[in-house]
Enzyme design. Structure first.
Site, short mmCIF file in Angstrom:
data_model
loop_
_atom_site.label_atom_id
_atom_site.label_comp_id
_atom_site.label_asym_id
_atom_site.label_seq_id
_atom_site.Cartn_x
_atom_site.Cartn_y
_atom_site.Cartn_z
N ASP A 162 -6.28 -6.92 4.36
CA ASP A 162 -7.41 -6.28 3.69
C ASP A 162 -8.36 -7.34 3.15
O ASP A 162 -9.57 -7.30 3.37
CB ASP A 162 -6.88 -5.40 2.54
CG ASP A 162 -8.02 -4.75 1.76
OD1 ASP A 162 -8.94 -4.23 2.40
OD2 ASP A 162 -7.98 -4.80 0.52
N ASP A 177 -12.23 -8.81 4.88
CA ASP A 177 -13.54 -8.78 4.21
C ASP A 177 -14.14 -10.17 4.17
O ASP A 177 -15.34 -10.35 4.40
CB ASP A 177 -13.40 -8.25 2.76
CG ASP A 177 -13.77 -6.78 2.65
OD1 ASP A 177 -13.57 -6.05 3.65
OD2 ASP A 177 -14.26 -6.36 1.58
N TYR A 191 0.82 -1.21 0.00
CA TYR A 191 0.00 0.00 0.00
C TYR A 191 0.85 1.26 0.00
O TYR A 191 0.49 2.27 -0.58
CB TYR A 191 -0.89 0.04 1.25
CG TYR A 191 -2.21 -0.68 1.12
CD1 TYR A 191 -2.25 -2.05 0.90
CD2 TYR A 191 -3.41 0.00 1.24
CE1 TYR A 191 -3.45 -2.72 0.79
CE2 TYR A 191 -4.62 -0.66 1.15
CZ TYR A 191 -4.63 -2.02 0.91
OH TYR A 191 -5.82 -2.67 0.82
C1 IPM Z 1 -10.25 -1.09 4.08
C2 IPM Z 1 -10.51 -0.54 2.71
C3 IPM Z 1 -9.33 0.34 2.30
C4 IPM Z 1 -8.09 -0.54 2.32
C5 IPM Z 1 -9.47 1.01 0.93
C6 IPM Z 1 -10.76 1.80 0.84
C7 IPM Z 1 -8.30 1.85 0.58
O1 IPM Z 1 -10.74 -1.57 1.82
O2 IPM Z 1 -10.15 -0.30 5.04
O3 IPM Z 1 -10.15 -2.31 4.21
O4 IPM Z 1 -7.81 -1.23 1.34
O5 IPM Z 1 -7.40 -0.55 3.32
MG MG Z 2 -10.78 -3.49 2.68
#
Ligand code: IPM
Ligand code: MG
Length: 369
Positions: free
Chosen positions: A256, A260, A151
Site C-alpha cells: 500500500d 503510492d 488489513y
Molecule cells: C489502496 C487504498 C486502500 C488500501 C484503502 C482505501 C483502504 O489506499 O487501494 O491502496 O489501503 O488498500
Molecule cells: Mg493505498
C-alpha cells in the site's frame, strides 16, 4: 475471406463510484467500445452503484445488488470512491473506501494487486524524480498481496488498567504466500526475470515465513533471480534508482505504502492504473488515484489511469493481449502528440479536457495485426 463476427463476448460490471469516477469511466467505456468495433468483440456493461453514490440510494457503500452484478460478470471496472476532504465525518463518507474496496477484495478473493509503475517517455519532465534518474523511462511492477496481513487480521480496541489499548494483527498463511509468489514468477518470466521480495525480516515473523517460502521457489525457478530487501531500504531505492527493480513483491501494507510512493514517479496520479486478481483471473481494475472530489464534474480530470485500467482488464481477465496493447499504444501516441489534460500539461503543449482526451485515445486505436 471469412471473418468471424465477435471473437468474444464479455460482461463487465461498471462501478463508477464517486467524484471523478463517472466522468473518467465514460472515457474508458468510449475506448472499450472502439476496441470492440476494431477487434470484433462484444462488451456488455452492467452499471451499478458503489461508495457514496450507493449510500444515497441503499444506505450502504457496497450493496448486495452491486455484489450480485459483479458475480454475474467477467470482470469489474471500478472508478473511485470517497468524499470531499471537509465532509469525511458525514455518515455517507465514513469508512467508504474501506467498506467498498476491502469488501470487494474479500468477497472475490482478489489476493494479487498489480500496480505497474510506468513513466512514459513524453512525461519524463513531470516525474518527481530528477531527469538523470528517469531519462530512459521507468518500468517496475509492484505486486502487492491484497487479502492477508494486517488489513485482514483481528482489529480491536479495549480498556486495560484504565487506558485504551488498540491492537491490529498481522498474519500470513503459507498458502497465501505461495500463491502470490507463484504469480510473481509468472509475471517476472515475461519481464526481466528478477523478483525483489520486500519485507521487514529483521523484525517480523511474517517476513521470515515469506523468506522461507521464497527460497523454496528460488530453488525450483533458477531462470528467475530472487532477492530480499528491507522495506525501509526499498523505499529509498525506489526513489534513488527505480529501475533497479523489475518485479517488487510485498505484503499488503508495505505494498500500500510503496505503491503510492511509486505512483508519483509516473508524473501524475492520473496516470496510474491497477489490477486486483483472484486465481481464476477474475479481477477488479481501478485507477490508483482517488475520487478527486475537488475537480469532480468539471471535465478536467485525467481519464488515462481509468483507460489504462481497462487495458489491464483486457490483458489479465480476458487474455486479450493485443487489444490491451492497442490501448497502451494509443495512449503513448496521444502523449507524443503533446495532447495533455491539466495535470500533465506543460507550456507549448495542447491542453484538453477529460472528454477530448478520451476521444483522442479512442481515435488513436489501431489494429496492426
Ligand atoms: C489502496 C487504498 C486502500 C488500501 C484503502 C482505501 C483502504 O489506499 O487501494 O491502496 O489501503 O488498500
Ligand atoms: Mg493505498
Amino acid at each position: 475471406m471469412f471473418r468471424i463476427i465477435f471473437f468474444m463476448q464479455k460482461k463487465i460490471a461498471v462501478l463508477a463510484g464517486d467524484g471523478i469516477g463517472p466522468e473518467v469511466m465514460r472515457e474508458a467505456i468510449k475506448v472499450l467500445d472502439k476496441i470492440a468495433v476494431i477487434f470484433d468483440h462484444k462488451f456488455l456493461y452492467n452499471e451499478e452503484l458503489v461508495g457514496g453514490a450507493a449510500y444515497d440510494v441503499y444506505g450502504e457503500h457496497l450493496p448486495q445488488k452491486t455484489l450480485d452484478a459483479c458475480s454475474d460478470c467477467d470482470a469489474i471496472l471500478f472508478g473511485s470512491v470517497g468524499g470531499p476532504v471537509d465532509k469525511q465525518t458525514e455518515k455517507k463518507w465514513q469508512g467508504v473506501e474501506k467498506n467498498a474496496l476491502l469488501g470487494l477484495r474479500k468477497k472475490f478473493n482478489l489476493y494479487a494487486n498489480l500496480r505497474p509503475i510506468y513513466l512514459y517517455k513524453p512525461l519524463i519532465e513531470l516525474s518527481v524524480l530528477k531527469n538523470n534518474i528517469v531519462e530512459n523511462g521507468v518500468d517496475v511492477m509492484i505486486l502487492r498481496e491484497l487479502t492477508g496481513g494486517i488489513y485482514f487480521g483481528e482489529h480491536k480496541t479495549y480498556m486495560d488498567n484504565g487506558e485504551e489499548v488498540a491492537i491490529d494483527i498481522m498474519s500470513y498463511k503459507e498458502s497465501e504466500i505461495r500463491r502470490i509468489i507463484k504469480l510473481a514468477v509468472e509475471i517476472a518470466e515475461k519481464r526481466n526475470k528478477k523478483i525483489t521480495v520486500v519485507d521487514k525480516a529483521n523484525v517480523l515473523d511474517c517476513s521470515l515465513l515469506w523468506r522461507k517460502i521464497t527460497k523454496e521457489f528460488a530453488q525450483k525457478n533458477k531462470n528467475v533471480d530472487f532477492e530480499f530487501m528491507y522495506v525501509d531500504n526499498a523505499a529509498m531505492q525506489l526513489m534513488k534508482n527505480p529501475n533497479y527493480f523489475d518485479v517488487l513483491l510485498t505484503e499488503n501494507m508495505f505494498g500500500d505504502i510503496l505503491s503510492d510512493l511509486g505512483s508519483v514517479i509516473s508524473g501524475s496520479l492520473g496516470m496510474a492504473p491497477s489490477a486486483s486478481l483472484n486465481d481464476k483471473n477474475f479481477g477488479l481494475f481501478e485507477p490508483i488515484g482517488g475520487s478527486a472530489q475537488d475537480i469532480a464534474g468539471i471535465n478536467i480530470a485525467n481519464p488515462i489511469a481509468q483507460i489504462l485500467s481497462a487495458a489491464l482488464m483486457l490483458k489479465y481477465s480476458f487474455s486479450m493481449i493485443k487489444e490491451g496493447e492497442a490501448i497502451e499504444n494509443a495512449v503513448i501516441n496521444v502523449l507524443e502528440k503533446g495532447i495533455r489534460t491539466g495535470d500533465i500539461y506543460r507550456e507549448g503543449l495542447r491542453k484538453v479536457r477529460t472528454m477530448e482526451m478520451g476521444d483522442y485515445i479512442a481515435e488513436a486505436i489501431v489494429r496492426d495485426h
